[in-house]
Enzyme design. Structure first.
Site, mmCIF file in Angstrom:
data_model
loop_
_atom_site.group_PDB
_atom_site.id
_atom_site.type_symbol
_atom_site.label_atom_id
_atom_site.label_comp_id
_atom_site.label_asym_id
_atom_site.label_seq_id
_atom_site.Cartn_x
_atom_site.Cartn_y
_atom_site.Cartn_z
ATOM 1 N N LYS A 194 1.688 0.889 -0.089
ATOM 2 C CA LYS A 194 1.271 -0.028 -1.051
ATOM 3 C C LYS A 194 -0.302 -0.154 -1.031
ATOM 4 O O LYS A 194 -0.888 -0.402 0.031
ATOM 5 C CB LYS A 194 1.848 -1.322 -0.572
ATOM 6 C CG LYS A 194 1.393 -2.516 -1.435
ATOM 7 C CD LYS A 194 1.757 -3.965 -0.984
ATOM 8 C CE LYS A 194 1.354 -4.966 -1.828
ATOM 9 N NZ LYS A 194 1.892 -6.224 -1.548
ATOM 10 N N ARG A 204 -0.010 -11.983 -9.516
ATOM 11 C CA ARG A 204 -0.626 -13.012 -8.832
ATOM 12 C C ARG A 204 -0.910 -14.319 -9.737
ATOM 13 O O ARG A 204 -0.940 -15.335 -9.150
ATOM 14 C CB ARG A 204 -2.050 -12.814 -8.294
ATOM 15 C CG ARG A 204 -1.650 -11.506 -7.229
ATOM 16 C CD ARG A 204 -3.137 -10.744 -6.543
ATOM 17 N NE ARG A 204 -3.112 -9.752 -5.746
ATOM 18 C CZ ARG A 204 -4.042 -8.963 -5.361
ATOM 19 N NH1 ARG A 204 -5.054 -9.277 -5.708
ATOM 20 N NH2 ARG A 204 -3.832 -7.924 -4.631
ATOM 21 N N LYS A 221 -7.588 -7.295 -0.529
ATOM 22 C CA LYS A 221 -6.552 -6.900 0.195
ATOM 23 C C LYS A 221 -6.855 -5.472 1.086
ATOM 24 O O LYS A 221 -5.959 -4.805 1.575
ATOM 25 C CB LYS A 221 -5.321 -7.043 -0.151
ATOM 26 C CG LYS A 221 -4.996 -8.457 -0.680
ATOM 27 C CD LYS A 221 -3.693 -8.857 -1.035
ATOM 28 C CE LYS A 221 -3.294 -10.128 -1.341
ATOM 29 N NZ LYS A 221 -1.666 -10.400 -1.850
ATOM 30 N N LYS A 252 4.091 1.683 -4.189
ATOM 31 C CA LYS A 252 3.605 0.732 -4.950
ATOM 32 C C LYS A 252 2.112 0.892 -5.286
ATOM 33 O O LYS A 252 1.137 0.987 -4.331
ATOM 34 C CB LYS A 252 3.892 -0.493 -4.353
ATOM 35 C CG LYS A 252 3.608 -1.706 -5.151
ATOM 36 C CD LYS A 252 3.943 -2.834 -4.463
ATOM 37 C CE LYS A 252 3.428 -4.283 -5.110
ATOM 38 N NZ LYS A 252 3.644 -5.368 -4.525
HETATM 39 C C1 PBG Z 1 2.296 -9.624 -2.106
HETATM 40 C C2 PBG Z 1 2.950 -8.806 -3.110
HETATM 41 C C3 PBG Z 1 2.232 -8.304 -4.494
HETATM 42 C C4 PBG Z 1 3.055 -7.879 -5.325
HETATM 43 C C5 PBG Z 1 4.437 -7.618 -4.661
HETATM 44 N N1 PBG Z 1 4.144 -8.650 -3.402
HETATM 45 C C6 PBG Z 1 0.706 -8.623 -4.991
HETATM 46 C C7 PBG Z 1 -0.278 -8.386 -3.907
HETATM 47 O O1 PBG Z 1 -0.217 -7.233 -2.807
HETATM 48 O O2 PBG Z 1 -1.163 -9.149 -3.996
HETATM 49 C C8 PBG Z 1 2.697 -7.227 -6.550
HETATM 50 C C9 PBG Z 1 3.736 -6.901 -7.695
HETATM 51 C C10 PBG Z 1 3.451 -6.691 -8.888
HETATM 52 O O3 PBG Z 1 2.143 -6.949 -9.244
HETATM 53 O O4 PBG Z 1 4.308 -6.569 -9.795
HETATM 54 N N2 PBG Z 1 3.105 -9.495 -0.990
#
Ligand code: PBG
Length: 333
Positions: A194, A204, A221, A252
């Protein structure tokens, strides 16, 4: 000319006979945004076509989606500010609206595959996936919180838990906690690679889960999500997740990381999922709304490219539209 590749492209019958890659609703997972309350159905402004729904509407929507042939869903909670705290305690409060609705979905639609989100950010007043102290994200102190959350979710009946937090060692911690309580059947879909991506913006917005603006809170992050420049590091994460007992590996975002999907597909025997994230979907929607792209052609092409790169499973906000087009016979012609 001995070789005329165009001979194999002559007619729809020939093209469908020789098509190397296919995508059916079987391979799709639809993300769902759940909020507390009743009769809520609000469109996410930065992700048109995707809604934040209260449980009543969400249950109906799951039913409609299943009629179109979708079977798998990943559920995310939009949590009100008053429930948020530093330790994300609402995330494992028994009977919270997220757990209650998950149980209701599995009760009403036992044949669906329901995936959870394991991370602190929707419930954290700091808006981070891990515990924040003195301006840092603590790894090992976050693990017990994730385990509590995971156990509560397993009890609610989720088929897979989806740790999206990127803390080190969390897959093993979850696996051990689950097994110890007898949840040997509950699977783990690990967010293996990720990336610290700019493409999570609409998500968000939908969950109001961005890092809190405060001098003592990291504003991004990047100390836990991966550097978009890195590919070998994805292999390292994949090896660890395999050893730690993950059942599926996920990359991702997806469209901007086709090389990473391909690499993991080549290197791992586990199923590979790709998360076509909110910002990647929003780009296409924005262009389509401007009349710059034809949605009904560009959208399936984008999803097919993920399959071609090697994704076994695709999480996408377009799953519903794709399933509808598939049912109507509008694809692959
Ligand atoms: C956070 C999380 C995120 C997404 C899924 N789980 C956002 C982040 O890491 O800030 C993003 C998914 C998307 O943008 O469709 N645990």
């Amino acid at each position: 000319m001995l070789n005329r590749p165009r001979r194999n492209r002559r007619s729809p019958a020939i093209r469908s006979l020789l098509r190397e890659t296919t995508l059916t609703p079987d391979q799709l997972v639809l993300p769902l945004f759940l909020v507390e309350g009743e009769e809520v159905e609000e469109e996410v402004a930065s992700l048109p076509g995707t809604f934040r729904r209260s449980a009543d509407h969400l249950l109906d929507f799951v039913g409609e989606s299943m009629e179109l042939g979708l079977k798998s869903f990943i559920l995310f909670p939009g949590v009100a500010g008053e429930h948020k705290d530093k330790t994300a305690s609402y995330g494992y409060q028994p009977g919270n609206f997220y757990l209650k609705t998950a149980a209701a979905i599995k009760d009403q639609y036992p044949d669906c595959c329901l995936i959870s989100d394991v991370a602190m950010d929707p419930y954290s007043s700091d808006g981070h996936d891990g515990l924040v102290r003195d301006g840092r994200i603590l790894n090992d102190e976050t693990l017990p919180i994730l385990c509590e959350m995971a156990l509560a979710q397993a009890r609610a009946g989720f088929d897979y838990l989806g740790p999206s937090d990127m803390m080190d060692g969390r897959v093993q911690a979850l696996r051990e906690a689950l097994d110890e309580e007898g949840f040997t059947e509950t699977g783990i879909l690990s967010y293996t690679a990720k990336y610290a991506s700019a493409f999570y913006g609409p998500f968000r917005d939908a969950l109001d889960s961005a890092p809190r603006e405060d001098a003592n809170i990291p504003k991004d992050k990047k100390t836990y999500q991966m550097d978009p420049a890195n590919k070998r590091e994805a292999l390292r994460e994949a090896e660890l997740d395999e050893l730690e007992g993950a059942d599926l590996l996920m990359v991702k975002p997806a469209l901007h990381y086709l090389d990473v999907i391909h690499l993991l597909r080549e290197e791992s025997p586990l199923p590979i999922a790709a998360y076509h994230v909110s910002g990647e979907c929003a780009m296409l929607l924005a262009a389509a709304r401007n009349g710059w792209l034809a949605y009904e052609q560009a959208m399936p092409e984008a999803l097919l490219s993920l399959r071609r790169a090697g994704a076994d499973v695709i999480l996408t906000y377009f799953a519903y539209d794709y399933a509808r087009m598939y049912k109507d016979g509008l694809l692959g012609v």
